[in-house]
Design an enzyme around this catalytic site. Structure first.
Site, short mmCIF file in Angstrom:
data_model
loop_
_atom_site.label_atom_id
_atom_site.label_comp_id
_atom_site.label_asym_id
_atom_site.label_seq_id
_atom_site.Cartn_x
_atom_site.Cartn_y
_atom_site.Cartn_z
CE LYS A 125 -4.67 -1.30 13.38
NZ LYS A 125 -3.24 -1.48 13.16
CG ASN A 148 -8.69 7.94 5.99
OD1 ASN A 148 -9.57 7.23 6.48
ND2 ASN A 148 -7.41 7.68 6.12
CG LEU A 149 -13.09 14.63 5.35
CD1 LEU A 149 -14.27 14.63 4.38
CD2 LEU A 149 -13.49 15.31 6.67
CG PHE A 158 3.91 2.46 11.42
CD1 PHE A 158 3.04 3.35 12.02
CD2 PHE A 158 5.27 2.69 11.55
CE1 PHE A 158 3.50 4.45 12.73
CE2 PHE A 158 5.75 3.78 12.25
CZ PHE A 158 4.87 4.66 12.85
NE ARG A 213 -14.93 9.84 12.55
CZ ARG A 213 -16.23 9.77 12.79
NH1 ARG A 213 -16.80 10.57 13.69
NH2 ARG A 213 -17.00 8.92 12.14
CG ASN A 251 -2.08 0.99 1.04
OD1 ASN A 251 -2.62 1.14 -0.07
ND2 ASN A 251 -2.44 1.70 2.10
CE1 TYR A 266 -6.94 -1.18 10.40
CE2 TYR A 266 -8.74 0.20 11.20
CZ TYR A 266 -7.38 -0.02 11.01
OH TYR A 266 -6.47 0.92 11.44
CG ASP A 323 -19.99 7.26 9.19
OD1 ASP A 323 -18.92 6.63 9.12
OD2 ASP A 323 -20.37 8.06 8.32
CB SER A 327 -7.26 2.53 15.43
OG SER A 327 -8.36 3.27 14.99
#
Ligand code: NAD
Length: 337
Positions: A154, A200-201, A81, A232, A36, A150, A298, A125
């Site tokens: 975590k 992501n935004l 990471f 957020r 990625n 996902y 959300d 996260s």
């Protein structure tokens, strides 16, 4: 110079952390399979740092690769990471996520125990908090059932780390619960580089500003927030990178079999609409956006209580939201040109 293995070091947060590590006197050793990210990131890193960066292309699920790196660079700590992070994809291909995100941590911990590598900082996260009952969230806010495979990886990884420390493996661990990383290195040479449609935004915003996307859809403007859109805690990636350096320093002072967890956010919440408007103002660009229906799953609002990381690690964010949105745009412009 103490060497630190950065798995996923060519990725968004890892590459910025490599810069901050070097500034703090550590030598980053990157391991990335480029699933990625792009190898050009390593060249850009060298431009920023002013010298070549050690990078191995490989999979951190492969113990042989770790052996090879360790034989050439005796690293004293790891920042882990490397993971897959697309929430939507994880619901379609959960095994891919469990195998990579959970599997790689197990291989790594096994290896660290065997070689006596004691320090590890893990990328967790704020997703572990789910839809919180009380705001802001502290580290002792109860974790909720994960909304996605996902998110579950975590939670599971945090639990594995806790159990591993309890087993007296001689390891010292900090889990950092990131809120929403945004921004880019102020040079504009590295930043977030999503594959395909951004999840992501902010990359969505910058790609819309660049004409790559037609428009941004704001998912819901009728929530119980100041302007009805979701809230957020947006944290500049350079501040986030610095938190890893502080975490490593703190681990160094601890005795074996240590575990702790810290929120990394600004302590402030901003709405999606505030991000769009601030981006427009700071960069003097009009964005094409519209209001769409709410999106299933959300989280409505979340931001961090940062008292613990402020007082224990002495970490405070240095960058503003305006800096983040300026740096993100600067990075996007460099990508286009
Ligand atoms: N960006 C966010 O919004 C966010 C928020 C909370 C937590 N996190 C976590 O932070 C970490 C870093 O996120 P990021 O945004 O930099 O993601 P990223 O995808 O940009 O970086 C991850 C890097 O890991 C590499 N990688 C993946 N699997 C690998 C493997 N098996 N072996 C070697 N390399 C591998 C990828 O090629 C990529 O370069 C991840 O663990 C992610 O889950 C990210």
């Amino acid at each position: 110079m103490k060497k630190i293995l950065i798995t996923g070091g060519a990725g968004y947060i890892g590459s910025h952390t490599a810069v901050e590590l070097l500034k703090a006197g550590f030598e980053p050793i990157i391991l990335d399979d480029f699933s990625n990210s792009q190898s050009s990131v390593i060249e850009r890193l060298a431009e920023i740092i002013g010298k070549d960066v050690v990078c191995y292309e490989g999979d951190c699920n492969d113990k042989g690769t770790l052996e090879k790196i360790y034989s050439e660079h005796k690293f004293v700590g790891v920042i882990h990471f490397a993971a897959f992070k697309a929430v939507g994809e994880s619901t379609v291909e959960p095994l891919k996520y469990y195998r990579n995100n959970v599997g790689s941590l197990i291989v790594l911990l096994d290896f660290m125990k065997e070689k006596g590598v004691k320090n590890i900082v893990f990328s967790s996260s704020c997703t572990v908090y789910g839809q919180p009952d009380k705001l802001p969230v502290t580290e002792s806010t109860p974790r909720k059932d994960a909304e996605s495979p996902y998110g579950n990886t975590k939670k599971i990884c945090e639990d594995i780390l806790v159990d591993f420390v309890k087993s007296k493996a001689g390891i010292k661990v900090i889990s950092l619960r990131y809120f929403n990383p945004v921004g880019a290195h102020p040079s504009g040479k590295i930043g977030e580089l999503p594959n395909g449609t951004p999840n992501n935004l902010v990359p969505y915003v910058t790609q819309t500003a660049a004409g790559i996307r037609e428009k941004i859809t704001v998912f819901g403007d009728d929530y119980d927030t100041v302007d009805g859109s979701c809230v957020r805690d947006f944290i500049h990636v350079m501040d986030l990178a610095d938190a890893h350096v502080k975490a490593l320093g703190y681990l160094n002072e601890q005795n074996d079999d240590f575990y702790d967890v810290f929120n990394v956010g600004t302590g402030n919440g901003n709405t999606v609409l505030e991000i769009i408007k601030t981006f427009e103002k700071v960069n003097r660009i009009k964005l094409n956006y519209s209001i769409g229906p709410r999106r299933v799953g959300d989280v409505v609002k979340i931001w961090a209580d940062t008292t613990k990381i402020n007082s224990v690690l002495g970490w405070y964010p240095q960058y503003t939201l305006e800096d983040s949105l300026r740096d993100s745009w600067n990075w996007q412009k460099n990508l286009v040109n």
